[in-house]
Write a protein that holds these residues in place. Structure first.
Motif, PDB file in Angstrom:
ATOM      1  N   UNK A  74       0.881  -1.192   0.116  1.00  0.00           N
ATOM      2  CA  UNK A  74       0.150   0.038   0.081  1.00  0.00           C
ATOM      3  C   UNK A  74       0.807   1.286   0.013  1.00  0.00           C
ATOM      4  N   UNK A  75       2.094   1.396   0.411  1.00  0.00           N
ATOM      5  CA  UNK A  75       2.920   2.450   0.606  1.00  0.00           C
ATOM      6  C   UNK A  75       4.263   1.961   0.247  1.00  0.00           C
ATOM      7  N   UNK A  76       5.278   2.784  -0.422  1.00  0.00           N
ATOM      8  CA  UNK A  76       6.427   2.280  -0.652  1.00  0.00           C
ATOM      9  C   UNK A  76       7.440   2.755   0.735  1.00  0.00           C
ATOM     10  N   UNK A  77       7.745   1.776   1.335  1.00  0.00           N
ATOM     11  CA  UNK A  77       8.751   1.860   2.503  1.00  0.00           C
ATOM     12  C   UNK A  77       9.489   0.427   2.696  1.00  0.00           C
ATOM     13  N   UNK A  78       9.832   0.278   3.714  1.00  0.00           N
ATOM     14  CA  UNK A  78      10.860  -0.808   3.917  1.00  0.00           C
ATOM     15  C   UNK A  78      10.106  -2.190   4.004  1.00  0.00           C
ATOM     16  N   UNK A  79       8.635  -2.249   4.562  1.00  0.00           N
ATOM     17  CA  UNK A  79       7.938  -3.061   4.607  1.00  0.00           C
ATOM     18  C   UNK A  79       7.475  -4.010   3.114  1.00  0.00           C
ATOM     19  N   UNK A  80       7.161  -2.973   2.259  1.00  0.00           N
ATOM     20  CA  UNK A  80       7.147  -3.338   0.877  1.00  0.00           C
ATOM     21  C   UNK A  80       8.047  -3.767   0.007  1.00  0.00           C
ATOM     22  N   UNK A  81       9.292  -3.199   0.524  1.00  0.00           N
ATOM     23  CA  UNK A  81      10.694  -3.751  -0.157  1.00  0.00           C
ATOM     24  C   UNK A  81      10.795  -4.808   0.311  1.00  0.00           C
TER      25      UNK A  81
END
Length: 477
Positions: free
Chosen positions: A74-81
């Motif tokens: 849902x957002x581009x930060x460490x969890x999505x990476x």
């Protein structure tokens, strides 16, 4: 134990920097002063637990988000990476994780070095302190090798100069020379239980259970069967109500074996699980009494909803897409923009301060032991003996037990049961890796063959600057 950690937090400040594996030279003057009495070693051991409090705030990223039963797109930060297999080797998650674990190892090594020549008249609980330090060091190395693969194997205090020559040791050697010996010694020295003030510390049962998991991970199924069977004879039992595990009123119950302990109170001993794993819908936050925003992380995909059979009592608290209000009406979570509409209720409890949840992280509980034992028995050709342990978990969930299954069919059913029972408790990714299914399952999500481990922090590779001693994991250069 939580009360002790709260008191210590008032005085203990944890620090991290970019120095290699966080190993400092031993100052013989200061350590001689600091490590003398029973109280000195008690405080020192609590300091090791304290670093785990920091580290395990991110364990869901490694154990859940990396796998297929959790997502964060849902957002581009460490969890999505992490979720999309696009994490770079310079991410702070990796360097912080590395530093935390080597801080744990450094502290444990120092305790073990300083306590060795102490007389029990000065340190009456000498054996217990050794057992705790070794248990915690083993857990740190177990996590390290599962996350990074080969790692430096440091078992005593060393100088900074020596640390630059510490090679990445083969995983098999870390298991055979540190993790397994540490846990064997720990189980011989740790008590089966503690007085109420110390509940939450590592016990003999925790050492045996973790050792059983280690044996299962390295495919020594015979030793896993033996050790996990010992745990079943120590008085543990499943709670009658699965949901009771996640109410966080009495966390040290019959199913508890070892948690990372958190406590609210605004002194840095809480966690962000409740906020992080909750949707941004203000109606949901208000209904459950959650202070602060929801962050839409660690969301269950629809296929996980569909895996639960009809009547499974675990489904409602494990996966949700709405809530039932005080009038009995179902209120669906409606996504807006990039917001998620699904969530797990396992950490959804009232909180007084944002990011200060008291929910413990369950490192290992009795249901996990039962399912591991069933797996070990089945791999040892004892399907009929394995089924009753699997059925204990199923029947607690309101499902019928199995019977008359062959080894291959039973293996798949045990894998499925672990998904249903242990979702969002940090197990799925590590289960996929240890059973050799990670690439097969995760390739459609972006995994490449080398990604069964994470990249070693770039800062560690650069500070050594010698690939013959400290290479990057293949594929991450």
């Amino acid at each position: 134990m939580k009360k002790i950690l709260c008191l210590l937090a008032l005085f203990l400040t944890l620090s991290c920097n970019n120095s290699f594996i966080e190993l400092r030279p031993v100052d013989t003057v200061s350590t001689d002063v600091l490590y003398q009495t029973e109280g000195d070693f008690t405080d020192a051991v609590i300091g090791v637990y304290n670093v785990f409090i920091s580290q395990y705030k991110n364990m869901y990223l490694f154990g859940d988000v990396r796998a297929d039963d959790s997502y964060d797109e849902t957002v581009k930060f460490i969890a999505s990476y992490v979720d999309l297999f696009t994490i770079n080797n310079d991410e702070s998650l990796l360097s912080n994780t590395w530093n935390n674990y080597y801080s744990i190892i450094y502290r444990a090594n120092l305790i073990l070095a300083e306590i060795e020549d102490k007389d029990v008249s000065a340190v009456p609980n000498k054996d217990r302190h050794i057992g705790e330090a070794k248990f915690l060091r083993a857990l740190a190395y177990f996590d390290l090798v599962r996350i990074f693969g080969n790692v430096p194997m440091i078992t005593k205090p060393i100088t900074i100069e020596e640390s630059f020559q510490a090679r990445r040791e083969d995983v098999a050697n870390v298991y055979s020379q540190v993790i397994i010996p540490d846990l064997l010694d720990a189980e011989s020295k740790l008590p089966a239980q503690y007085p109420s003030a110390d509940v939450g510390r590592a016990t003999q049962g925790a050492a045996k259970a973790l050792l059983g998991k280690v044996y299962l991970t390295i495919h020594d199924f015979q030793q896993a069967e033996t050790k996990l069977m010992e745990v079943t004879k120590m008085g543990y039992a499943l709670l009658p109500d699965y949901n009771e595990l996640f109410r966080y009123v009495n966390e040290h119950h019959s199913e508890y074996i070892f948690d990372i302990e958190y406590e609210e109170g605004g002194i840095g001993l809480g966690n962000n699980f409740t906020n992080d794993f909750t949707p941004k819908d203000p109606r949901l936050l208000e209904f459950y009494g959650v202070t602060g925003p929801g962050n839409d992380i660690n969301s269950p995909p629809r296929h996980l909803f569909d895996l639960f059979p009809p009547g499974d009592l675990r489904k409602d608290i494990t996966v949700a897409d709405g809530f039932v209000n005080e009038n009995g009406d179902f209120i669906p979570i409606i996504p807006s923009g990039n917001n998620s509409s699904t969530f797990t209720k396992k950490y959804l409890i009232p909180t007084k301060v944002s990011g200060d949840s008291p929910a413990n992280w369950k490192v290992i509980r009795y249901a996990d032991v039962l399912l591991m034992l069933a797996e070990a028995l089945n791999e040892n050709g004892k399907a009929d003996e394995a089924i009753p342990y699997l059925n204990q978990v199923r029947e607690r969930a309101g499902l019928e037990g199995y019977s008359n299954l062959g080894q291959d069919e039973l293996r798949e059913l045990i894998y499925l049961e672990r998904r249903l029972e242990l979702s969002f408790e940090g197990h799925r990714w590590f289960d996929l890796v240890r059973t050799g299914r990670a690439f097969e399952v995760m390739e459609p999500y972006g995994m490449k063959a080398h990604m069964w481990v994470f990249p070693v922090p770039l800062s560690q590779v650069q500070v050594v600057n010698d690939p013959s001693i400290f290479p990057q994991n293949p594929g991450y250069d």
